[in-house]
Structures are given as structure tokens and as C-alpha cells.
Design an enzyme around this catalytic site. Structure first.
Site: not given
Length: 360
Positions: A34, A129
């Protein structure tokens, strides 16, 4: 124009270091791409290293990977939105999931496409998360394993990504135990226990990683060589795979303090005045990069004698003191950077990207 370089030789050294280390610990791993923001030139460098598994949080980036190397296993590493499921199943072989309804939608799409889609169930281990709560995991799995065209290949977790909770031996043992419970209860094999990201590597290097952990998703340590426990470069790795090069577009000797009535600048900041600096001056360089491209706090001048004073949208101001290196307009200043700085620069269409070879 400012430009960013990727050093091919240093990237290869980092990759080979990790490849050797994971092999010695009998751990499989994938490269998180990414940071590269789908840049075709840089993605090709990963593929040329022999990477067999690529992870990304953007479907368009995985599509680019598949266009370059269709045989690579692609992994989508965040919960997918409903409207993007069709594209995700098309370009990702594996995805990380924590919502039952989403997995049902993925199953339906996989059936329509005639594909088997693999998933890793994310488990909450404290950083808050994404992840299924541990006490709900058995019931969660019981509703998944019979879904058509879905294969659960692992349990995973994320740590240190939101609240800074660090991985520990105890937390990873807990993840391994969840795998054992599910395998015994459902008589199903789950191949991977995906311990997480670069932040977990120091536990492996110091022999504190539980034996059940057998899969990693690695980005930052590959590109920056970092031990994220100690915030230092791991011995045998390189911390400067990426380097920013920015041209000086103005060089003037100016006062150290602004002159006039002060108000907030466009960033909402007001200059702090150190009255002891009145009457003093220094050489100030303006370089061709600004807040539109990167937050200066993520840049590290390669020459410790320069100081970043501030930035506007398109320009960065550098204090060169007495300018001992005799920099002039047209010269280039170089910067190392932190992960978030590299991410911003790689996402900027205004920064050229180049590959270099040398190890110097």
C-alpha cells in the site's frame, strides 16, 4: 520538480534479509504494497524480487499487481465496503474480514463469479481497530464455514495501528489458542495464524514469538528496515530505500524573525518569537515541495545541519545557517523520511518517481 527515488539494491537487501529470517523461523509472509500507492514502476520492483503474495488496502492497487503478475496471490487487508465487494472478489484472492454480513455478500459474489474466495478472520486483541471479539469467535466461525465459495485460511490480528497497543507473547499465544479451539470444535484445518505486521518482527528476532504464529504481513520493515519496538534500523537492513530530492528555488540571507504584525497563517499557526534572535540572520532555502505533497514533520534532512522552518502549500523553507556547503539556486537538497512521509509523497501526482541502483 522534486522527485522520489527507490534504491533497488537496498530494497533487495532488505527483502533477502526478511526472506532468510522468515524461512529460518518456518513462517510464510506477504509484502504489503500500500505504501507504493499502485505505482507501476515500483510495484514491478517488488515482483522482480520474487514476491509471491502481495497485500494492499486499495483494490485499484491489487488490480495493478494482477495486471503485472496474474499468478501472484493478492490479499485485501481492510474490511471491504458493500459497494466494492464485486471488484474486491475480482482482484483479491484473499481478504481480511470481521463482519458476518460482509462475508455473506462476498460468498454470494464469489458464487456468481465462479471463484473460491479465501478469508482471514480478524480477531480483536486489544488495539480496538477491526476484529471479532474473542468470546464471539466460535459462534462467528460456525456461521461462516458452510458458506459456499468461502474458505477460511487463517485467523489474524492487528496491533499498534490505532491505539499503539504493542504485540506481546501472551497476546499471540491467545491468538494461537483461538485457532486450536476452532480446529478441535469444527474439525477444520486453519492453515495460518497471521500475527500481524512489521511491529511483530522484533518478537521473532528475539525468539519471543509463539510457535503457532506462522504468517506475517510486512510493509514498513521491508521499506525502512525498522525495529518498531526500538525505532531503529535492524542490523543488516537499510533504512534509506527511499530518498526525496528537492530543488532550491530561492536562496537568500534573511532575518531569523518575521517583521510586522503577526496573525495566524493559512495553516492556523502563529509564529513564536524568540526575542534573543532579533538582529540575527541566516541563509534560507525555499525548495519545490510543500504541504500538498507531505507534512514536513515526516521529513528528515540528510544533512543534520539543515533545519526545516515551515511550509506553505507548495514550498518548504529550510534554514541553512551560514550555508557552509555554499548551496545555490538550482542545487538539490536530499531528505530521508518516515513511513507516513513516504506514503504522502508516493500518493502525490506532483512528485516524480525513479529507481536507482547503487548501494552507496
Amino acid at each position: 520538480m522534486a522527485y522520489l527515488t527507490l534504491n533497488r539494491a537496498k530494497l533487495k537487501e532488505n527483502f533477502e534479509f526478511l526472506k532468510k529470517t522468515f524461512k529460518a523461523n518456518e513462517i510464510s509472509w506477504g509484502v504489503v504494497s500500500k505504501l507504493l500507492c499502485g505505482n507501476k514502476l515500483f510495484l514491478q520492483e517488488l515482483i522482480d524480487l520474487g514476491v509471491k503474495e502481495v497485500h494492499d488496502s486499495r483494490i485499484s492497487n491489487l488490480a495493478m499487481v494482477k495486471s503485472l503478475y496474474p499468478e501472484v496471490q493478492t490479499v485485501y487487508i481492510k474490511p471491504v465496503s458493500k459497494r466494492n465487494i464485486a471488484k474486491m472478489v475480482q482482484f483479491a484472492d484473499v481478504s481480511l474480514n470481521s463482519e458476518l454480513e460482509t462475508i455473506r455478500w462476498i460468498s454470494k459474489e464469489a458464487v456468481e463469479l465462479g471463484k473460491k474466495h479465501k478469508i482471514i478472520i480478524m480477531v480483536e486483541t486489544g488495539d480496538l481497530r477491526e476484529g471479532v471479539m474473542g468470546e464471539q469467535l466460535v459462534e462467528f466461525y460456525s456461521q461462516i464455514f458452510q458458506l459456499p465459495n468461502i474458505e477460511v485460511i487463517g485467523l489474524g490480528t492487528n496491533l499498534n495501528c490505532l491505539n499503539g497497543v504493542m504485540p506481546s507473547t501472551d497476546k499471540l499465544i491467545q491468538l494461537s489458542l483461538y485457532k486450536q479451539i476452532i480446529e478441535l470444535k469444527f474439525n477444520k484445518k486453519i492453515p495460518w495464524v497471521s500475527a500481524g505486521t512489521s511491529v511483530t518482527i522484533p518478537l521473532m528476532l528475539t525468539h519471543q514469538l509463539p510457535k503457532g504464529i506462522n504468517h506475517f504481513r510486512v510493509g514498513e520493515t521491508l521499506y525502512f528496515g525498522l525495529d518498531l519496538f526500538e525505532e531503529k534500523v535492524i542490523e543488516g537492513m537499510n533504512g534509506d530505500v527511499f530518498e526525496l530530492h528537492a530543488e532550491i528555488i530561492e536562496m537568500q540571507e534573511k532575518p531569523l524573525l518575521p517583521v510586522g504584525n503577526l496573525a495566524a497563517n493559512p495553516q492556523g499557526e502563529t509564529a513564536e518569537i524568540d526575542e534573543s534572535l532579533y538582529g540575527q540572520s541566516s541563509f534560507r532555502a525555499i525548495i519545490d515541495i510543500g504541504l500538498l505533497d507531505v507534512d514536513p514533520k515526516y521529513l528528515i534532512p540528510s544533512d543534520e545541519k539543515y533545519e526545516i522552518l515551515g511550509a506553505s502549500s507548495d514550498m518548504l523553507i529550510i534554514n541553512l545557517g551560514k550555508n557552509p556547503n555554499n548551496y545555490k539556486v538550482g542545487d538539490t537538497l536530499n531528505f530521508d523520511m518516515k513511513y507516513m512521509g513516504a506514503l504522502s509523497l508516493l500518493n502525490s501526482n506532483y512528485i516524480d518517481k525513479k529507481v536507482i541502483e547503487n548501494l552507496d
